[in-house]
Enzyme design. Structure first.
Site, PDB file in Angstrom:
ATOM      1  N   ASP A   1       0.785  -1.039  -0.132  1.00  0.00           N
ATOM      2  CA  ASP A   1      -0.067  -0.093   0.105  1.00  0.00           C
ATOM      3  C   ASP A   1       0.895   1.285  -0.148  1.00  0.00           C
ATOM      4  OD1 ASP A   1      -2.392   1.443  -0.142  1.00  0.00           O
ATOM      5  OD2 ASP A   1      -2.758   1.019   2.242  1.00  0.00           O
ATOM      6  N   GLY A   2       0.176   2.305  -0.719  1.00  0.00           N
ATOM      7  CA  GLY A   2       0.996   3.684  -0.332  1.00  0.00           C
ATOM      8  C   GLY A   2       1.644   4.050  -1.730  1.00  0.00           C
TER       9      GLY A   2
ATOM     10  N   GLY B   1       0.220   5.358  -4.426  1.00  0.00           N
ATOM     11  CA  GLY B   1      -0.292   6.823  -4.767  1.00  0.00           C
ATOM     12  C   GLY B   1       0.282   7.890  -3.954  1.00  0.00           C
ATOM     13  N   ARG B   2       0.179   7.467  -2.649  1.00  0.00           N
ATOM     14  CA  ARG B   2       0.773   8.746  -1.770  1.00  0.00           C
ATOM     15  C   ARG B   2       2.504   8.995  -1.883  1.00  0.00           C
ATOM     16  NH1 ARG B   2      -1.472   6.006   3.326  1.00  0.00           N
ATOM     17  NH2 ARG B   2      -1.825   4.490   1.691  1.00  0.00           N
TER      18      ARG B   2
ATOM     19  N   ARG C   1       0.183   9.245 -10.043  1.00  0.00           N
ATOM     20  CA  ARG C   1      -0.024   7.994  -9.353  1.00  0.00           C
ATOM     21  C   ARG C   1       0.583   6.712  -9.878  1.00  0.00           C
ATOM     22  NH1 ARG C   1      -3.797   7.361  -5.244  1.00  0.00           N
ATOM     23  NH2 ARG C   1      -4.040   5.482  -5.743  1.00  0.00           N
TER      24      ARG C   1
ATOM     25  N   GLU D   1     -12.114  -4.490  -4.917  1.00  0.00           N
ATOM     26  CA  GLU D   1     -12.728  -3.111  -5.006  1.00  0.00           C
ATOM     27  C   GLU D   1     -11.999  -2.227  -5.965  1.00  0.00           C
ATOM     28  OE1 GLU D   1     -11.982  -4.994  -2.089  1.00  0.00           O
ATOM     29  OE2 GLU D   1     -13.989  -5.826  -1.683  1.00  0.00           O
ATOM     30  N   ASN D   2     -10.627  -2.593  -6.347  1.00  0.00           N
ATOM     31  CA  ASN D   2      -9.910  -1.595  -7.218  1.00  0.00           C
ATOM     32  C   ASN D   2     -10.416  -1.437  -8.555  1.00  0.00           C
ATOM     33  OD1 ASN D   2      -6.671  -2.701  -5.843  1.00  0.00           O
ATOM     34  ND2 ASN D   2      -7.765  -1.070  -5.087  1.00  0.00           N
TER      35      ASN D   2
ATOM     36  N   ARG E   1     -11.625   2.091  -9.251  1.00  0.00           N
ATOM     37  CA  ARG E   1     -10.794   3.318  -9.476  1.00  0.00           C
ATOM     38  C   ARG E   1     -10.687   3.857 -11.076  1.00  0.00           C
ATOM     39  NH1 ARG E   1      -4.848   2.571  -6.343  1.00  0.00           N
ATOM     40  NH2 ARG E   1      -5.840   2.123  -4.242  1.00  0.00           N
TER      41      ARG E   1
ATOM     42  N   ARG F   1       1.666  -4.991   6.192  1.00  0.00           N
ATOM     43  CA  ARG F   1       0.896  -3.778   5.510  1.00  0.00           C
ATOM     44  C   ARG F   1       1.795  -2.699   5.703  1.00  0.00           C
ATOM     45  NH1 ARG F   1      -5.255  -2.450   4.646  1.00  0.00           N
ATOM     46  NH2 ARG F   1      -4.870  -0.895   3.114  1.00  0.00           N
TER      47      ARG F   1
HETATM   48  C1  FPP Z   1      -1.617   0.229  -3.385  1.00  0.00           C
HETATM   49  O1  FPP Z   1      -1.236   1.744  -3.490  1.00  0.00           O
HETATM   50  C2  FPP Z   1      -1.128  -0.362  -4.501  1.00  0.00           C
HETATM   51  C3  FPP Z   1      -1.931  -1.102  -5.242  1.00  0.00           C
HETATM   52  C4  FPP Z   1      -3.535  -0.762  -5.477  1.00  0.00           C
HETATM   53  C5  FPP Z   1      -1.587  -2.172  -6.173  1.00  0.00           C
HETATM   54  C6  FPP Z   1      -0.251  -2.769  -6.122  1.00  0.00           C
HETATM   55  C7  FPP Z   1       0.448  -2.769  -7.302  1.00  0.00           C
HETATM   56  C8  FPP Z   1       1.690  -2.730  -7.455  1.00  0.00           C
HETATM   57  C9  FPP Z   1       2.817  -2.789  -6.769  1.00  0.00           C
HETATM   58  C10 FPP Z   1       2.251  -2.752  -8.911  1.00  0.00           C
HETATM   59  C11 FPP Z   1       1.473  -3.966  -9.743  1.00  0.00           C
HETATM   60  C12 FPP Z   1       1.891  -5.088  -9.091  1.00  0.00           C
HETATM   61  C13 FPP Z   1       2.624  -6.246  -9.602  1.00  0.00           C
HETATM   62  C14 FPP Z   1       2.709  -7.548  -8.991  1.00  0.00           C
HETATM   63  C15 FPP Z   1       3.243  -6.266 -11.124  1.00  0.00           C
HETATM   64  P1  FPP Z   1      -2.215   2.613  -3.673  1.00  0.00           P
HETATM   65  O2  FPP Z   1      -2.796   3.055  -4.992  1.00  0.00           O
HETATM   66  O3  FPP Z   1      -3.462   2.395  -3.157  1.00  0.00           O
HETATM   67  O4  FPP Z   1      -1.673   3.818  -2.528  1.00  0.00           O
HETATM   68  P2  FPP Z   1      -2.485   5.002  -1.962  1.00  0.00           P
HETATM   69  O5  FPP Z   1      -3.216   4.171  -0.717  1.00  0.00           O
HETATM   70  O6  FPP Z   1      -1.298   5.805  -1.302  1.00  0.00           O
HETATM   71  O7  FPP Z   1      -3.407   5.717  -2.848  1.00  0.00           O
END
Ligand code: FPP
Length: 249
Positions: free
Chosen positions: A19-20, A22-23, A32, A66-67, A70, A187
């Site tokens: 996670d993280g 985007g941030r 992002r 849920e993604n 987006r 996490r």
């Molecule tokens: C969370 O960051 C991460 C994801 C939604 C997906 C994770 C994906 C990757 C690491 C790249 C693709 C994966 C592979 C295995 C090739 P977020 O966007 O929710 O961050 P935020 O909470 O800061 O917005």
């Protein structure tokens, strides 16, 4: 120290909620998707390190059910990153004897991604080293619900008696049928939630949360989490004394 001795091991199954991204990007005034790209580099690094230290099962939460809600452009970019990652990583998986698997609702994924995933699973099926599992279009409640439906169907068809259903046999109806339960869940990014990830399977897992965003989660961060795990005492509902006598036989 006695506790550390009791549990001086590596987790057999490590699961990570990455996670993280985007941030991480937003903090650098980047789009992002740049966070996701950097996140893929972290995936490579962590998969490599887990292989090196001898983790047997590594499961990464890469895309939740849920993604899909987006923005379309972000979903498209994530799918294309995923496809590229799979295509590029299969040779390394073969070199490292890694077995690749996917859990989640694969039917929702674009066909080209599904084909890439199926190819990678087929090519690596005979490998006997670490099992790398990507959770894609994965939601744990959905998984439990489809398992309950499959159990109901087997009962109606006479293939299963209600009395035969146990925790073990129910587990066989989940996407994770061939996987042991995770021992440690990490996490990143400071969120302290499970977010619909492996709700059944994480029943006895140790939980580790770090403020570090996934793109910055390096080898050192991984080792911090593994060391933290080593110092924990897992009792599975028993007392420390009971546990000691179980271990000493
Ligand atoms: C969370 O960051 C991460 C994801 C939604 C997906 C994770 C994906 C990757 C690491 C790249 C693709 C994966 C592979 C295995 C090739 P977020 O966007 O929710 O961050 P935020 O909470 O800061 O917005």
């Amino acid at each position: 120290m006695a506790d550390a001795v009791l549990n001086g091991k590596l987790p057999n199954h490590l699961a990570i909620i990455m996670d993280g991204n985007g941030r991480w990007a937003q903090a650098r005034m980047l789009p992002r998707i740049m966070g996701h790209r950097k996140g893929v580099q972290t995936v490579r690094l962590i998969v490599e390190e887990c292989t090196k230290v001898g983790i047997r099962f590594l499961t990464l939460f890469a895309f939740s059910a849920e993604n899909w809600s987006r923005p379309k452009t972000e979903v498209r970019s994530l799918m294309s990153l995923l496809k590229k990652y799979i295509r590029l990583e299969v040779p390394r998986m073969m070199r490292n004897n890694t077995r690749f698997r996917v859990i989640g609702n694969r039917d929702d994924l674009p066909e080209d991604v599904r084909i890439a995933l199926d190819d990678a699973m087929a090519v690596t099926a005979g490998n006997s080293g670490m099992t790398l599992t990507l959770a894609l279009s994965y939601g744990s409640r959905q998984e439990i619900l489809q398992a309950a439906k499959a159990v109901a169907a087997d009962i109606v068809n006479g293939r299963l008696l209600p009395a035969e259903l146990t925790e073990n046999s129910f587990s066989d109806y989940l996407y994770t049928a061939a996987l042991p339960d995770p021992d440690l869940l990490i996490r990143t990014s400071g969120e302290m939630r499970i977010s619909n990830f492996m709700l059944w399977q994480l029943a006895y897992a140790e939980l580790y949360f770090t403020e570090v965003n996934w793109p910055d989660f390096g080898r050192e961060e991984l080792h911090k989490a593994l060391n933290d795990y080593r110092l924990r005492e897992r009792r599975f509902g028993l007392t420390s004394d009971q546990l000691r006598s179980v271990i000493s036989g």
